[in-house]
Write an enzyme that holds these catalytic residues in place. Sequence first.
Site, PDB file in Angstrom:
ATOM      1  N   SER A   1       0.744  -1.135   0.281  1.00 60.33           N
ATOM      2  CA  SER A   1      -0.277  -0.104  -0.096  1.00 60.33           C
ATOM      3  C   SER A   1       1.006   1.347   0.049  1.00 60.33           C
ATOM      4  CB  SER A   1      -0.889  -0.222   1.017  1.00 60.33           C
ATOM      5  OG  SER A   1      -2.306   0.661   1.045  1.00 60.33           O
TER       6      SER A   1
ATOM      7  N   LYS B   1     -22.666  18.187   7.982  1.00 59.53           N
ATOM      8  CA  LYS B   1     -21.586  18.397   8.781  1.00 59.53           C
ATOM      9  C   LYS B   1     -21.275  17.265   9.650  1.00 59.53           C
ATOM     10  CE  LYS B   1     -18.771  21.241  10.618  1.00 59.53           C
ATOM     11  NZ  LYS B   1     -17.554  21.877   9.748  1.00 59.53           N
TER      12      LYS B   1
END
Length: 289
Positions: A157, A209
């Site tokens: 990765s 939010k």
Amino acid sequence: MQFAHLAQRMFNRPLAIHPDKAEVIMAALGERFGITRMVRVDGQAIDVSASMFDDEPYEYRDRDNGYDMAGPVAVIPVHGTLVQKLGTLRPFSGMTGYDGIRQAFLTALNDQAVEAIVLDVDSPGGEVSGCFDLVDTIYAGRGTKPIQAILTESAYSGAYAIASAADRIYVPRTGGVGSIGVICMHVDFSKALTSAGVQVTFITYGDRKADGHPEIPLSAEALERFQADIDTMGELFVETVARNRNIAASKVRDTQAVTYLGAAGVAQGLADAVAAPDAAFRALVAELA
């Protein structure tokens, strides 16, 4: 590092890390945060138990540049879980910071005593934040001095992204490369809080939010938006590796984050040769002679 701060850096944010290491980290933090089961997006539940990182802290030298000199070669360690900012030049407590790698690399690049740079990589990857900027810095250094990634086992990765920026990659027979993908672990504490008699009320400006907060379930809208962000980062990963390794992006994408052992990684074009670390290093020194 405080556990709460570490949790903020691991949960509900994109990571370029091998899934097995992500589960180990979850296990290490689980007991401290009351987490006993982790659920993947595919619905599979994973039992986790207390575990700690098995990497030992690195002992520092005075006036350290962040690399060791082996003859004319600077050896920069890229070990353990990778984080954006660790504040040290060397691996510490099982982690290596992109900030430390960058400083060590740029110092070595401008050190007249350094004729070549080796990235000593053994890492499952880590944070996406800061990873690709570091990769671009290393890639831009090509042609100044030879840069080789010698895996002292595996580069997965984010660690593979770093290794791919080198001129050549050597992988041992039992080492691995790949896991070219991005993962995000969302932790949902809502049921645990309800069971404990705790109700959390978010007062927000902006409908989205509170998306992703662990105190509430992840909505379908939030999941779709986060998946789009992960896809964007994944494509950046694919395009970066394709550029670094000079192979088609479609071939990189088709790996679907699979990991490849030794010779299989070379066959995929993700490494250049299978070699024990000491043999790869001796070959580099011989080239410089």
